[in-house]
Design a protein around this motif. Sequence first.
Motif, short mmCIF file in Angstrom:
data_model
loop_
_atom_site.label_atom_id
_atom_site.label_comp_id
_atom_site.label_asym_id
_atom_site.label_seq_id
_atom_site.Cartn_x
_atom_site.Cartn_y
_atom_site.Cartn_z
N MET A 10 1.20 -1.23 -0.30
CA MET A 10 -0.11 0.07 0.14
C MET A 10 0.82 1.33 -0.23
O MET A 10 0.27 2.58 -0.45
N LYS A 11 1.54 1.36 1.04
CA LYS A 11 2.98 2.52 0.98
C LYS A 11 3.69 2.60 -0.52
O LYS A 11 3.33 4.28 -1.07
N LEU B 187 0.40 3.83 -2.87
CA LEU B 187 -0.20 5.10 -3.00
C LEU B 187 1.34 5.91 -3.23
O LEU B 187 0.62 7.05 -3.35
N PHE B 188 2.17 5.94 -2.81
CA PHE B 188 3.35 6.64 -3.84
C PHE B 188 2.88 7.05 -5.40
O PHE B 188 2.84 7.96 -5.48
N ILE C 79 -0.33 7.13 -6.78
CA ILE C 79 -1.23 7.37 -6.88
C ILE C 79 -1.05 9.32 -6.97
O ILE C 79 -0.58 9.71 -7.55
N GLY C 80 0.48 9.45 -5.93
CA GLY C 80 0.20 10.61 -5.53
C GLY C 80 1.31 11.02 -6.60
O GLY C 80 1.59 11.75 -6.98
N VAL C 81 2.08 10.77 -7.07
CA VAL C 81 2.73 11.02 -7.89
C VAL C 81 1.91 10.76 -9.45
O VAL C 81 2.55 11.88 -10.52
N SER C 82 1.54 10.34 -9.37
CA SER C 82 0.80 10.21 -11.59
C SER C 82 -0.54 11.45 -11.32
O SER C 82 -0.55 11.54 -12.65
N ASN C 83 -0.74 12.16 -9.85
CA ASN C 83 -1.06 13.97 -10.24
C ASN C 83 -0.11 14.14 -11.16
O ASN C 83 -0.51 15.54 -11.61
N ILE C 84 0.98 14.27 -10.86
CA ILE C 84 2.20 15.14 -11.63
C ILE C 84 2.26 14.78 -12.77
O ILE C 84 1.84 15.54 -14.05
N ILE D 122 -1.50 13.53 -14.81
CA ILE D 122 -1.79 13.86 -15.52
C ILE D 122 -2.29 15.60 -15.78
O ILE D 122 -1.95 16.01 -16.43
N ILE D 123 -1.43 16.35 -14.45
CA ILE D 123 -0.90 17.92 -14.81
C ILE D 123 -0.30 18.09 -16.17
O ILE D 123 -0.57 18.76 -17.40
N LEU E 41 0.52 15.92 -18.24
CA LEU E 41 -0.45 15.23 -19.79
C LEU E 41 -1.24 16.52 -20.07
O LEU E 41 -1.40 16.75 -21.39
N ILE E 42 -1.77 17.22 -19.53
CA ILE E 42 -3.07 18.43 -19.99
C ILE E 42 -1.93 19.23 -20.43
O ILE E 42 -2.51 19.73 -21.83
N PHE F 298 -0.57 17.96 -23.86
CA PHE F 298 -2.26 17.25 -24.45
C PHE F 298 -2.24 19.05 -25.54
O PHE F 298 -2.21 19.72 -26.49
#
Lengths: 290, 281
Positions: free
Chosen positions: A12-13, A16-17, A19-24, A26-27, A29-30, A33
Amino acid sequence: MQCIRKFKDGVMKHLLFGIGVSNIIIIFLIFLFILSNGIKFFNSYSVTDFIFGKKWISLSELYGLLPLLVGSFWVVIVALLIAVPIGILTAIYIAEYASPKVKTFMKIIIETMSAIPSVVLGFIGLYVLSGPIKEMFNLTSGLTALTGGIMLAFMAIPTIVSIADDSLEALDKSYKEASLALGANSVETIFNVLLPAAFPGIFAGVMLGFGRIIGETLTVLMITGNSPILATSPLSPVRTLTATIAAEMGEVVQGSTHYYALFTIGIVLFIISFITNCIAEKFIQKAREL
Amino acid sequence: MFILKKSKAKFLENLIKIITLISVIPIFLIIGYILYTGIPAISWSFLTEMPSDGMRAGGIFPAIVGTLWLTLGTIIISVPFGVLTGVYLVEYAKDNLLTRIINLTIINLAGIPSIIYGLFGMALFVIFLNFDVSILSGSLTLGIMCLPVIITATRESLLAIPKHLREASLALGATKWETITKVILPAAMPGILTGVILSISRAAGETAPIMFTAVAFYLPFLPLTYWDQVMALPYHLYVISTQVPNMPAAYMSGTLFVLVVITISFNLLGAFIRYRFNSQK
């Protein structure tokens, strides 16, 4: 058993890491594109013609940014002139004068205001507000930057009120007590002591309100008149940056210069919102340090 | 320095109260207008029938169903991802460059105009990944748009949980993950739930992000899978109030009423949970 629990904990550790990084991501990617599509516009159109062009006529392949900037400018000015004073004074009332019951009631009202969808505000602007505006100023159409600005002020007020109220409530009680003890009355205390002390937070609220106004799409699409001209007053019909994308993306040929031009407007909006947010965040940090 | 006579101070005080009144009166007028024009337009058939006669007659059933599909999709995408990011930031992340970058991206995600989400969703999901204009593309776009609010709400509610709860659980031999799922998250639930409800209510009323990613102008049937296009209430309201000539006023005010009832009731539910929880504390 012990082993499985430890293993799960470790998994899980790392998850979660990730998932946290995938926010970076996403932005990123935005940005990627919007940027990659927007940049292609300059393969067939010059940068100076885009930035300084005085005409946006997609049928004639003219893509000048100025009329859209001017349109957004008028809408923003009208909305801020209404929303900033009203928003700050309302926040003062909630923070300093309202009884706990009234405070709760006011906060629910303000939240309800911010929950009204922008298409609803567009509808109200179109069918309720534009008529009186047309008659009051003797115009040929009630769809103007002023109409859009008034409806958008309604949208920015909740943002400004809630953040200004938070920063007023966060102030140390000693400020107020010291001022009152020196013989200042409550209004003097508010304007000489509390407002200056809460300024960073209030300014952050105004910046975020600005961000909402400049990024708002549907309301302005419906009620600002949709004409990309260099308007000299808020009583003129205008077209904003956002409305241009929304109005034209539906009928554009994918991969054409016009298509990429709309993404280039996206880059401009992205940059504006990035700068706005960074300034707001800086002032929020400053407010927290107080 | 700004010094006042007593009478002027009283005047300014009253002015502040009047301005406050001015700022809240419009919301009552708007809600009043929507109720007054909307309620007579609502009937069982309006809510359950397909639109007909070029949308000038019939009902708004497919738009209601479409909005529900999109909202459900948005919840499925944004809630787990947003809550877990919040948990990571509070419970695991150390204060280093990476965490600061993540925080910065979340702040900026929150400020991006909704039409940019629409452009991005179209470029990535509709065209690049070839999901077409579908519930899936629209839900992903709206889901990403909701993330910052849910992350921030989760983070704030987790930060408000007192340290000794964590320490007690860890001292009893629970692992960190067990502590989070069995102790911390349940305690933080009201705050997280409020954030989720508020952001979902906003997503349900948004038009710009779904214009090019999910909705169709007119679809006289219901979607079957997540790959289908849908009608949605906010876009439907936009279409009938600006694109369809000679639209009967009752049809428009009925649609307006249903959309506002859905978004405001979500919102009041969120407010209710928050104030109930706050008064318990």
